[in-house]
Design an enzyme around this catalytic site. Structure first.
Site, PDB file in Angstrom:
ATOM      1  N   SER A 244       0.848  -1.191   0.000  1.00 34.89           N
ATOM      2  CA  SER A 244       0.000   0.000   0.000  1.00 34.89           C
ATOM      3  C   SER A 244       0.882   1.239   0.000  1.00 34.89           C
ATOM      4  CB  SER A 244      -0.886   0.026   1.233  1.00 34.89           C
ATOM      5  OG  SER A 244      -0.125   0.311   2.390  1.00 34.89           O
ATOM      6  N   ASP A 245       0.338   2.322  -0.502  1.00 30.26           N
ATOM      7  CA  ASP A 245       0.998   3.600  -0.273  1.00 30.26           C
ATOM      8  C   ASP A 245       0.975   3.833   1.236  1.00 30.26           C
ATOM      9  OD1 ASP A 245       2.218   6.074  -0.577  1.00 30.26           O
ATOM     10  OD2 ASP A 245       0.991   6.648  -2.298  1.00 30.26           O
ATOM     11  N   TRP A 246       1.808   4.716   1.705  1.00 27.07           N
ATOM     12  CA  TRP A 246       2.030   4.905   3.142  1.00 27.07           C
ATOM     13  C   TRP A 246       0.757   5.428   3.811  1.00 27.07           C
ATOM     14  CZ3 TRP A 246       5.313   2.482   0.770  1.00 27.07           C
ATOM     15  CH2 TRP A 246       6.587   2.180   1.246  1.00 27.07           C
ATOM     16  N   ALA A 248      -2.259   4.097   3.171  1.00 24.22           N
ATOM     17  CA  ALA A 248      -3.405   3.939   2.265  1.00 24.22           C
ATOM     18  C   ALA A 248      -4.194   2.655   2.523  1.00 24.22           C
ATOM     19  CB  ALA A 248      -2.932   3.973   0.806  1.00 24.22           C
TER      20      ALA A 248
END
Ligand SMILES: *[C@@H]1O[C@H](CO)[C@@H](O)[C@H](O)[C@H]1NC(C)=O
Ligand SMILES: *[C@@H]1O[C@H](CO)[C@@H](O)[C@H](O)[C@H]1NC(C)=O
Length: 682
Positions: A244-246, A248
């Site tokens: 995941s994005d940080w 997200a």
């Protein structure tokens, strides 16, 4: 044959090894791979943005991730890595060799810093011109541009025994409300316009993907089974892992297709995952481990490892020179009246006086802001670079041939600037604007450019250098002789611009995005951007019709079209011949200098394929000597001639009578700017 066998064997061996590792792990060990251990937790006094701890018992090293897509960001040790040109600059080169050089040098710096995942390249296709993150993306506004360039980045970066990371999956096309908005976009548009650069990264063997902050069709990207399972891991055949994005991640999303939460394990932790099906846990752990094994990241020798450290200073002159070469080749010459450029190799030997305007001359912006920022070890300014060159000395040498009137460029200074302009042989205006992660641009205007036209009037020759994170409005275009755009050009940009203006490098960059004539010329309505109801719903009602395709469809003229860019020589299209799906194009360098042309092939599908717009399908960058001719062959694949079939979930070749145009840009307005041919798809 032997080679094929060997690689098939290798794939089998690495798969076995990944299976062996997974089957040797306890459940706790397995789940420890499905979430991160926080930012900056390893090494304790060091700094990686993402970490999964080593599993010493099985000899698995730590997984160490770092930003970003234009170089290694080391906030704790600024100035120890190279600030390379941005992803958008790579798009502006239209050059697979530049993409390869960029991937190679960045990959080396990540390896030397001890990381094993490079959080890049950025691959989103630019939809709205004001997106604050357009500079990070190497697709510009066209899926084929990104898809053609990205394999070269992936292959070169991963050859350094690190993984690349394709991001941000997907339809993260704006920063406004990115954490809550939903990109509502139909399946065919996703497959045809937004997925191809990601598909090309998969085909090149990219090890990891990053899912994005936004929702797609009302479901968060990192828990979206349609985009993660049906599309990415299903139809597109991705076998690596999705992080995941940080921040997200919003739920333990293992069953929805997320393999790893970053940077922490708020959701993807033992308590939440321990009762989930073990086949799914095993599959995700294997997806994570196998790419590292494939690239050799788990087989680093002790000698090699001894030289790797976050504390290393990994930038050096060779990498600075690579950044310079890439930046020079990404300069786009949009205007060059009366051939004011190049100034020529003897320029500084003569008795001349150059006036420089704009603070960008003295303290240049070279890269966008946010997680993709890189603090350069050295950022030579245009002012000092020009002075040193004028003095015939090293950087730092002074010269009274170059004068600076940039700071501040306010109304009070106008009279002084006009005098300076009149006294100068050449005026240089250094203009810029900036953007970054987390916000879109308020406008496409450059900062402090209101006086350019009135000062330029007094110049014998006027050259504007534009540094911008995306498209920009250039309202003074008619008032100046030459315009060079260098996007977010990295640490070596002053040298690169010098190379171009003197003529050491013949500019060959082309716009990867259209430059509109006015703010929101494409007429995005609120429902399209920034979205209705506090931007909760952003609906892609335009389908394919954004960027140059919009201008074609509505017969409108932007300021400069996608694909445009001049050279110090001229090129002619001589003829084109079609044979089956192959198109041969004859080109001639009709000018006086060696230069590189970028012939572009646009295709309009048969009417019955319901895809009425001209679409870039192929391009090439070819160097041609003055007076010489060459032939470029474009072989259209079946995929190039296909549309996404939503019923059968495949690209289906669309037969019938198509038309191709070969040109040097998407600007089809000028007479003789393209050759048109019929192409029958069978
Ligand atoms: C890293 O090395 C470069 C090139 O040798 C040098 O210019 C720079 O000052 C160094 N950085 C630091 C922080 O010492
Ligand atoms: C966004 O669209 C969804 C689906 O149509 C709808 O349920 C929701 O109410 C919309 N949001 C707003 C704020 O209108």
């Amino acid at each position: 044959m032997k080679l094929l066998l060997a690689s098939a064997l290798l794939a089998a061996v690495t798969a076995d090894r990944a299976d062996d590792l997974v089957s040797s792990m306890t459940l706790e060990e397995k789940i420890s791979y499905l979430g991160g251990r926080g930012m900056g937790t390893y090494p304790e006094d060091g700094w990686y943005v993402g970490t999964v701890y080593a599993l010493d018992r099985l000899d698995i090293p730590a997984l160490l991730y770092n930003d970003g897509p234009q170089g290694f960001r080391d906030d704790a040790r600024p100035g120890t890595t190279t600030a390379f040109p941005s992803g958008l600059n790579i798009a502006a080169t239209w050059d697979t060799e530049m993409a390869a050089l960029w991937g190679d040098k960045m990959g080396k710096e990540f390896f030397d810093k001890g990381a094993n995942v490079m959080l890049g390249p950025g691959l989103n296709v630019a939809r709205v011109p004001v997106n604050g993150r357009n500079f990070e993306y190497m697709s510009g506004e066209d899926p084929v541009l990104g898809a053609t360039l990205v394999p070269h980045v992936i292959e070169k970066a991963q050859a350094h025994k690190i993984l690349a990371n394709a991001k941000h999956w997907v339809n993260n096309n704006q920063e406004t409300n990115r954490g809550s908005m939903s990109s509502n976009v139909d399946e065919r548009t996703r497959y045809e316009m937004y997925y191809p650069p990601f598909q090309a990264a998969i085909d090149a063997g990219v090890g990891s993907f990053m899912c994005s902050y936004n929702k797609i069709n009302h479901v968060y990207s990192c828990e979206n089974p349609e985009t993660l399972l049906t599309d990415l891991k299903g139809n597109m055949g991705f076998e690596g892992y999705v992080m995941s994005d940080w921040g997200a991640t919003h739920s333990p999303s293992l069953m929805e297709g997320l393999d790893q939460e970053m940077a922490d394990s708020d959701f993807m932790n033992f308590d939440n995952l321990k009762d989930m099906p073990i086949e799914n846990i095993d599959a995700s752990v294997k997806r994570i481990l196998k790419p590292f094994i494939d690239v050799g990241a788990f087989d680093i020798t002790e000698n090699e490892q001894a030289d790797r450290s976050i504390y290393n200073n990994v930038t050096n002159d060779e990498h600075f020179q690579a950044a310079r070469t890439i930046a020079a080749n990404s300069h786009v010459l949009l205007k060059n009246d009366n051939d004011v450029l190049p100034l020529g190799a003897d320029f500084w030997n003569s008795d001349i006086n150059v006036a420089m305007f704009g603070t960008q001359a003295a303290s240049p912006a070279i890269g966008g802001q946010g997680s993709g920022r890189v603090d350069a070890a050295w950022t030579p300014s245009p002012l000092d670079t020009f002075k040193a060159r004028a003095a015939g000395g090293d950087y730092g040498a002074d010269s009274d041939k170059v004068s600076y009137y940039g700071d501040p460029m306010s109304d009070d200074d106008i009279a002084e600037m006009k005098d300076a302009a009149e006294a100068a042989d050449v005026c240089f205006f250094w203009l810029s604007t900036m953007s970054g992660e987390g916000g879109d641009r308020d406008s496409l205007s450059l900062d402090n450019d209101v006086h350019v036209a009135s000062v330029a009037e007094h110049c014998k020759k006027s050259v504007v250098v534009v540094t911008t994170p995306g498209a920009a409005l250039l309202p003074w275009s008619d008032a100046v002789d030459a315009i060079l755009v260098n996007f977010m050009p990295g640490c070596a940009s002053a040298f690169a611009t010098m190379d171009v203006v003197l003529g050491d490098v013949n500019p060959s960059g082309k716009l990867p995005i259209t430059f509109p004539a006015t703010e929101n010329q494409e007429g995005f309505t609120e429902i399209q951007y920034p979205g209705l109801d506090d931007a909760e719903n952003v609906t892609y009602t335009e389908g394919w019709s954004f960027g140059y395709r919009f201008y074609h469809q509505h017969q409108e003229n932007p300021n400069f079209f996608f694909g445009e860019g001049l050279s110090y020589t001229t090129f002619d299209l001589i003829k084109a011949t079609v044979s089956g799906q192959s198109i041969k194009v004859g080109l001639k360098n009709s000018g006086k200098a060696t230069g590189s042309a970028v012939p572009q092939l646009y295709l309009q599908m048969p009417e019955e394929c319901d895809e009425p717009l001209w679409m870039l399908k192929k391009f090439a960058k070819v160097s041609i000597d003055a007076g010489e001719e060459t032939i470029v062959e474009f072989d259209l694949t079946d995929r190039d001639l296909s549309i996404w079939d939503v019923d059968n979930d495949v690209f289906e070749k669309c037969t019938g009578d198509a038309t191709v145009r070969i040109s040097f840009s998407a600007n089809f307005n000028d007479d003789g700017s393209y050759i048109e041919k019929e192409l029958t798809i069978v």
